[in-house]
Design a protein around this motif. Structure first.
Motif, PDB file in Angstrom:
ATOM      1  N   LEU A   1      65.833 -18.167 -20.062  1.00  0.00           N
ATOM      2  CA  LEU A   1      66.545 -18.076 -18.789  1.00  0.00           C
ATOM      3  C   LEU A   1      66.106 -19.162 -17.815  1.00  0.00           C
ATOM      4  N   ILE A   2      67.073 -19.732 -17.094  1.00  0.00           N
ATOM      5  CA  ILE A   2      66.803 -20.576 -15.932  1.00  0.00           C
ATOM      6  C   ILE A   2      67.735 -20.119 -14.823  1.00  0.00           C
ATOM      7  N   GLU A   3      67.166 -19.835 -13.654  1.00  0.00           N
ATOM      8  CA  GLU A   3      67.945 -19.428 -12.495  1.00  0.00           C
ATOM      9  C   GLU A   3      68.353 -20.670 -11.712  1.00  0.00           C
ATOM     10  N   VAL A   4      69.669 -20.899 -11.594  1.00  0.00           N
ATOM     11  CA  VAL A   4      70.201 -22.024 -10.828  1.00  0.00           C
ATOM     12  C   VAL A   4      70.498 -21.501  -9.429  1.00  0.00           C
ATOM     13  N   VAL A   5      69.780 -22.024  -8.439  1.00  0.00           N
ATOM     14  CA  VAL A   5      69.889 -21.516  -7.074  1.00  0.00           C
ATOM     15  C   VAL A   5      70.602 -22.550  -6.209  1.00  0.00           C
ATOM     16  N   LEU A   6      71.734 -22.156  -5.640  1.00  0.00           N
ATOM     17  CA  LEU A   6      72.555 -23.071  -4.858  1.00  0.00           C
ATOM     18  C   LEU A   6      72.288 -22.894  -3.368  1.00  0.00           C
ATOM     19  N   GLY A   7      72.081 -24.012  -2.688  1.00  0.00           N
ATOM     20  CA  GLY A   7      71.986 -23.995  -1.248  1.00  0.00           C
ATOM     21  C   GLY A   7      73.355 -24.159  -0.621  1.00  0.00           C
ATOM     22  N   GLU A   8      73.448 -23.924   0.670  1.00  0.00           N
ATOM     23  CA  GLU A   8      74.717 -24.049   1.371  1.00  0.00           C
ATOM     24  C   GLU A   8      75.261 -25.471   1.312  1.00  0.00           C
ATOM     25  N   GLN A   9      74.374 -26.457   1.199  1.00  0.00           N
ATOM     26  CA  GLN A   9      74.810 -27.846   1.197  1.00  0.00           C
ATOM     27  C   GLN A   9      74.775 -28.491  -0.188  1.00  0.00           C
ATOM     28  N   THR A  10      74.489 -27.716  -1.223  1.00  0.00           N
ATOM     29  CA  THR A  10      74.502 -28.274  -2.576  1.00  0.00           C
ATOM     30  C   THR A  10      75.891 -28.825  -2.884  1.00  0.00           C
ATOM     31  N   ALA A  11      75.944 -30.059  -3.397  1.00  0.00           N
ATOM     32  CA  ALA A  11      77.216 -30.746  -3.601  1.00  0.00           C
ATOM     33  C   ALA A  11      78.109 -30.007  -4.594  1.00  0.00           C
ATOM     34  N   PRO A  12      79.430 -29.983  -4.335  1.00  0.00           N
ATOM     35  CA  PRO A  12      80.361 -29.402  -5.302  1.00  0.00           C
ATOM     36  C   PRO A  12      80.214 -30.113  -6.656  1.00  0.00           C
ATOM     37  N   GLY A  13      80.212 -29.356  -7.697  1.00  0.00           N
ATOM     38  CA  GLY A  13      80.068 -29.931  -9.031  1.00  0.00           C
ATOM     39  C   GLY A  13      78.651 -29.905  -9.554  1.00  0.00           C
ATOM     40  N   LEU A  14      77.675 -29.843  -8.660  1.00  0.00           N
ATOM     41  CA  LEU A  14      76.287 -29.852  -9.116  1.00  0.00           C
ATOM     42  C   LEU A  14      75.925 -28.542  -9.816  1.00  0.00           C
ATOM     43  N   ALA A  15      76.530 -27.444  -9.385  1.00  0.00           N
ATOM     44  CA  ALA A  15      76.261 -26.163 -10.053  1.00  0.00           C
ATOM     45  C   ALA A  15      76.719 -26.199 -11.504  1.00  0.00           C
ATOM     46  N   ASP A  16      77.936 -26.695 -11.741  1.00  0.00           N
ATOM     47  CA  ASP A  16      78.439 -26.787 -13.113  1.00  0.00           C
ATOM     48  C   ASP A  16      77.603 -27.757 -13.936  1.00  0.00           C
ATOM     49  N   ALA A  17      77.184 -28.869 -13.313  1.00  0.00           N
ATOM     50  CA  ALA A  17      76.338 -29.830 -14.017  1.00  0.00           C
ATOM     51  C   ALA A  17      75.017 -29.177 -14.408  1.00  0.00           C
ATOM     52  N   ALA A  18      74.424 -28.416 -13.491  1.00  0.00           N
ATOM     53  CA  ALA A  18      73.151 -27.755 -13.780  1.00  0.00           C
ATOM     54  C   ALA A  18      73.309 -26.750 -14.910  1.00  0.00           C
ATOM     55  N   LYS A  19      74.443 -26.049 -14.969  1.00  0.00           N
ATOM     56  CA  LYS A  19      74.680 -25.107 -16.061  1.00  0.00           C
ATOM     57  C   LYS A  19      74.747 -25.836 -17.399  1.00  0.00           C
ATOM     58  N   ARG A  20      75.346 -27.037 -17.402  1.00  0.00           N
ATOM     59  CA  ARG A  20      75.380 -27.820 -18.645  1.00  0.00           C
ATOM     60  C   ARG A  20      73.981 -28.280 -19.022  1.00  0.00           C
ATOM     61  N   TRP A  21      73.178 -28.665 -18.034  1.00  0.00           N
ATOM     62  CA  TRP A  21      71.811 -29.090 -18.321  1.00  0.00           C
ATOM     63  C   TRP A  21      71.039 -27.936 -18.951  1.00  0.00           C
ATOM     64  N   VAL A  22      71.177 -26.750 -18.370  1.00  0.00           N
ATOM     65  CA  VAL A  22      70.462 -25.580 -18.876  1.00  0.00           C
ATOM     66  C   VAL A  22      70.893 -25.277 -20.311  1.00  0.00           C
ATOM     67  N   ALA A  23      72.200 -25.330 -20.565  1.00  0.00           N
ATOM     68  CA  ALA A  23      72.696 -25.080 -21.926  1.00  0.00           C
ATOM     69  C   ALA A  23      72.156 -26.111 -22.901  1.00  0.00           C
ATOM     70  N   ALA A  24      72.074 -27.375 -22.462  1.00  0.00           N
ATOM     71  CA  ALA A  24      71.550 -28.431 -23.323  1.00  0.00           C
ATOM     72  C   ALA A  24      70.076 -28.222 -23.632  1.00  0.00           C
ATOM     73  N   LEU A  25      69.371 -27.511 -22.773  1.00  0.00           N
ATOM     74  CA  LEU A  25      67.962 -27.179 -23.018  1.00  0.00           C
ATOM     75  C   LEU A  25      67.824 -25.976 -23.950  1.00  0.00           C
ATOM     76  N   GLY A  26      68.949 -25.392 -24.360  1.00  0.00           N
ATOM     77  CA  GLY A  26      68.917 -24.230 -25.230  1.00  0.00           C
ATOM     78  C   GLY A  26      68.619 -22.944 -24.494  1.00  0.00           C
ATOM     79  N   LYS A  27      68.916 -22.913 -23.193  1.00  0.00           N
ATOM     80  CA  LYS A  27      68.639 -21.732 -22.385  1.00  0.00           C
ATOM     81  C   LYS A  27      69.926 -21.264 -21.706  1.00  0.00           C
ATOM     82  N   THR A  28      69.853 -20.129 -21.036  1.00  0.00           N
ATOM     83  CA  THR A  28      71.014 -19.560 -20.361  1.00  0.00           C
ATOM     84  C   THR A  28      70.805 -19.618 -18.854  1.00  0.00           C
ATOM     85  N   ALA A  29      71.843 -20.014 -18.134  1.00  0.00           N
ATOM     86  CA  ALA A  29      71.768 -20.105 -16.679  1.00  0.00           C
ATOM     87  C   ALA A  29      72.349 -18.863 -16.027  1.00  0.00           C
TER      88      ALA A  29
END
Length: 298
Positions: free
Chosen positions: A165-193
């Protein structure tokens, strides 16, 4: 230090499954685990520590974890090749060629802020910055940065190699698209976001600490032994590890700090039990000191 340059435009590319040039600030148990996670997936990883001795200790932790991954068949790779993609040092300036840097220093507000600022000053404007904080406000940290849109929380779990598990925590100013990118990074690490909006304790720490604090109160009140309480959660609720053993693994001092922060933001239902304060005062911090709610042979 590595002199490898990033091809022009690469840091801003959110479409890639995993950043190739990754930095980690802090090479303790968590930082080394994060570095290992990226290293075994092919990234070039830089770990920066506070001094040369700590940097070399970080190298040993990461390389030892990499060797175990090869021995267990988790990754089909050559240790020397993996080690060639690992760089350790003490200079923040080395972060200048990183696409993503994950801060993994202790849960202290001032230390987190100064560390994140120091990293951001060296990063390319298009690069991304993440904190491994388990409870501190991502919005609050973002307000201390010049480029809050490029910042988010990536909360890894201890031990990193075994956790899925990796918890992806979004701030109010986190850029659009960065959440989806982080989910892909987590999946590429073999973990679940799991993706959460910033809130005290996020989802995992808030729930985990609530259960652990109640388990501590039960020990304090003589309801049951630590072992029986943990067995109830493992056997009855299928938790892989009971709340008190998990506290020992995380560190009682770490749990105390999180509980105090949650108490200050969410109220007295997160007030640390006296048994936790007493154990921390005696230096019984869990696995890292050999004693917590359980004994841990060296």
């Amino acid at each position: 230090m590595s002199n490898t340059a990033i091809p022009a435009g690469l840091p801003a590319d959110l479409s890639t499954d995993l950043p190739h040039f990754v930095g980690v600030l802090g090479g303790g148990r968590m930082g080394a685990g994060i570095a290992h996670a990226f290293l075994i997936k092919g990234a070039e990883v830089l770990v920066v520590e506070r001094d040369e001795q700590s940097a070399e200790a970080a190298r040993e932790r990461v390389e030892s974890a990499a060797a175990k991954s090869i021995e267990r068949g988790v990754v089909d790779a050559n240790l020397d090749e993996m080690a060639s993609r690992l760089t350790v040092g003490v200079d923040y300036d080395a972060f200048k060629d990183r696409q993503l840097v994950v801060e993994a220093v202790p849960e202290d507000w001032e230390l987190k802020v100064s560390s994140l600022r120091g990293i951001e000053e060296r990063l390319a404007p298009e690069a991304y910055l993440a904190s491994n904080t388990s409870s501190l406000s991502v919005n609050g940290l973002a307000k201390e940065l010049q480029r809050p849109g490029n910042f988010l929380g990536l909360h890894f779990f201890n031990p990193v190699p075994a956790s899925t598990l990796i918890e992806v925590v979004l701030g109010e100013q986190t850029a659009p698209g960065l959440a989806d990118a982080a989910k892909r990074w987590v999946a590429a690490l073999g973990k679940t976001a799991v993706v959460v909006n910033d809130a005290p304790g996020f989802a995992s720490s808030r729930l985990g600490v609530a259960i652990a604090l109640e388990a501590m109160r039960m020990v304090e009140e003589g309801v049951a032994s630590a072992e029986d309480i943990d067995n109830a959660m493992v056997l009855g609720y299928k938790h892989p590890t009971g709340p008190l053993r998990t506290t020992d693994i995380v560190g009682l001092d770490v749990r105390l700090g999180i509980a105090e922060y949650l108490q200050s933001t969410l109220g007295d239902r997160f007030a640390p039990p006296q048994i936790l304060r007493d154990k921390v005062a005696r230096g019984e911090l869990g696995r890292k000191t050999g004693k917590g709610f359980f004994d841990w042979p060296s």
